[in-house]
Each structure stands twice: as structure tokens, then as C-alpha cells.
Design an enzyme around this catalytic site. Sequence first.
Site, short mmCIF file in Angstrom:
data_model
loop_
_atom_site.label_atom_id
_atom_site.label_comp_id
_atom_site.label_asym_id
_atom_site.label_seq_id
_atom_site.Cartn_x
_atom_site.Cartn_y
_atom_site.Cartn_z
N HIS A 1 5.28 -3.54 1.25
CA HIS A 1 4.61 -4.58 1.60
C HIS A 1 3.63 -4.93 0.44
O HIS A 1 3.29 -4.23 -0.33
CB HIS A 1 4.00 -4.56 2.85
N GLU B 1 -12.46 5.13 0.67
CA GLU B 1 -12.95 5.55 1.81
C GLU B 1 -12.28 7.06 2.30
O GLU B 1 -12.95 7.75 2.93
CB GLU B 1 -13.02 4.64 3.31
N ASP B 2 -10.87 7.13 2.03
CA ASP B 2 -10.31 8.36 2.35
C ASP B 2 -11.21 9.79 1.78
O ASP B 2 -11.09 10.80 2.09
CB ASP B 2 -8.83 8.41 2.18
N ASP C 1 1.38 0.91 8.74
CA ASP C 1 2.72 0.80 7.88
C ASP C 1 3.45 2.16 7.87
O ASP C 1 4.16 2.38 7.06
CB ASP C 1 2.52 0.07 6.73
N ASP D 1 -2.89 4.18 9.77
CA ASP D 1 -2.50 3.02 9.24
C ASP D 1 -1.29 2.40 9.83
O ASP D 1 -0.45 3.06 10.19
CB ASP D 1 -2.08 3.08 7.62
N MET E 1 6.75 4.71 4.87
CA MET E 1 5.95 3.60 4.63
C MET E 1 6.76 2.35 4.71
O MET E 1 7.75 2.12 3.88
CB MET E 1 5.08 3.58 3.49
N TRP F 1 -9.92 -2.33 -0.92
CA TRP F 1 -9.17 -1.07 -1.01
C TRP F 1 -9.62 -0.07 -1.70
O TRP F 1 -10.26 0.10 -2.80
CB TRP F 1 -7.85 -1.47 -1.78
N ARG G 1 0.16 -6.08 -1.12
CA ARG G 1 -1.30 -5.82 -0.79
C ARG G 1 -1.82 -7.19 -0.25
O ARG G 1 -1.53 -8.06 -0.54
CB ARG G 1 -2.18 -5.33 -2.02
#
Length: 363
Positions: free
Chosen positions: A309, A279-280, A216, A214, A306, A276, A311
Site C-alpha cells: 500500500h 515508536e518501535d 497489513d 499492524d 505485508m 511515521w 503511505r
Amino acid sequence: MPDAVVNFSLLQRTCSLVVVLCFLHISVTLIYYMRNSDSRKAFVQNQQTPQMHRKLTEQKVTTEDIRLNRLSSVTNITETERKLETCPDNPPHLVGPLRVEFSDPVTLDLVRSDNSVLQPGGRFKPRDCIAQQKVAMIIPFRNRDEHLKYWLYYLHPILQRQELDYGVYIINQAESSDADSVAGEETFNRAKLLNIGYAEALKEYDYDCFVFSDVDLIPMDDRNFYKCYSQPRHLSVSMDKFGFRLPYTQYFGGVSSLSKEQFLKINGFPNNYWGWGGEDDDIFNRVASKGMTISRPDAIIGRCRMIRHERDRQNDPNPQRFDRIAHTRETMGKDGINSLTYTVVKVEKDQLFTKITVDVGKP
């Protein structure tokens, strides 16, 4: 009178001896000179001025000489390359814990000036040794330009100190209905972008390792190697977002690495997780179903920060994620790299990265 005769005889013998000695000296000198004439000639040639030597050489150069000289040069280069050793397991320039801050603004020009060693497309390989792995850094992306600057600012020096042969690929999701768009508003599909990154990176180079990150997340220790291991690797195990603890045992989000063999063994990642989440966990189930385990660095070396931020738009929680996770074993054989479809919209080669904008379709 007898004394005079004796003295004359003595003088005659002395003269004869001197003559013999002179003859021997001359003979030795001649022999020595003849044996060393070639060396003297070479010495004289070496003392000539460059202009004189060039003139003499030019008169003797032939086409065959040129061919042999070129062959010799190529051979010397090859021999130099062969002398490079494989980079060590523990590169000498690692510094360990890092201070990672996001308070000061970062520009791409600043990052470029600090990374002049990079080749176009964000490519790097060590000069003094042969990297143990060829690693593609895959970043799923949309509307995160500020985050990307920090990622590039921190990660390029880390990856170079880790002596990796690597390339950075930003896989940017475009709006599927508009081929000219570079920042789409369709529902985000992180896992599919990761599959696309794998496929596109292999078109450019024979990578054997893939790090999926990712944009971030920044590692806080350069001993957390962004490379592949004998088992799939979870690299962001200790995030400040979770109080530097693993949120749950099966967590495989953020940053992970898989070798080409491991990636193909699980048929890549699912393509049908829109929005969101989920998938992980699906990827974790794929790994477990193929008899592999997740390896991790310890909680200190695996620390990362991180960038805070909100979403993203069009990335709301996926309402179907729990049902899909429950059926991973049944769907993974037909949903993955073997069923991947997409359209490349644009490819941009920056000094710091290769940005590939793609149309991933719709749910």
C-alpha cells in the site's frame, strides 16, 4: 401281611419327606419375595408409561424437592466445568505453513459466515479446554478497511486453532476537531492508539496478554503463537517486505506481544510520536532499560506477508523521532500509560471485532 405293613410304612415316610420339602420350598420362596419386594416395586414403577410416572411424581413433589433439584443441576454444571483441562501447549488442529494471498477480494459477510462461533465484539474462547491465556488483539487503525478484511479473514481461524481466549479491538483514530468523524485527517499516532487499546480492552475483560499488530501484516504459519511469553515477544520477524530477514537486531515493529506485567513495567508505549517511525525503537529501548530481552520465533515460523500500500496521508516521517529515541530512558517514566489522555468517540460491536473510535488530540 407283613409285606403290606412294610410297604405302608415306606409310603408314609416318603409322604412325610415330601411334605417337609414342600414346606421348606414355600418358606424359602416367602423369604425371597419379602426381601426383594422393594426392588420389584421400583421395577414396576420404571415400567410405567411416562404419563403415569409423571402423574405419580407430581403428587409427591414438594418445594424442598424443587430446591434440591435445582441445586443438583447447578452442581452438575459446575462439576462439568471443573473437568475441563487447560488447553495443550501444542493444539491439535494447527496446520503449519499457510498460503496467504491478497489477489481475491474478501467481504466482511464472507468472514462472518466462516466465523459463526464468535461472540459479539470478535470474542472467542475454546469449548473443549481452558485457554492458557486471555489475549487482546490491538490494531491501530485509520482508513484501512480493505486491509482489515484480509486480517480478519486470516487471523480469526488461526487464533481459534491456537485455542486462545481472545478479543479483537480496532482502535480507530478520529479527527480530534470533529467528535462525529470516524476517519480523521490529523497526524497519525500509532503508539498512543496502542496504549488506548490496552486501556479499553481491560475495561471489558481481564486480559493478561496483549498482541499489538499492524493491520497489513498476516502470519504465514499458525505455529507462530499470538500470545505472551516470559519475555516481550516480536512476532513479525521474517517479513516479505525485508526479504524474509530481520532488518536490524533492535527491530521491534509490526507485530509484538507483551503481558500485562511487562507492559506496565515499561509504562506502556510513548504518547508523543506523531507521524511515521520511531515508536518501535523507543519501545525496544524501554524493554532493554528494564532488563528484559526480546524473544522471537525462528525465521521460518515467524514469516509473514505485508499487504502492499501507499503511505497514508498525515503519516509522514516524524522529524523528531531520532532525538526522542535517544532520550527514552529519561522520558519513559512520565510519558506512557500513566500520562495517557484521550476521548472515546464511538464504540461499535461487530461479530468480528470491537471498533473503538477515539480522539487522540494533536501534536
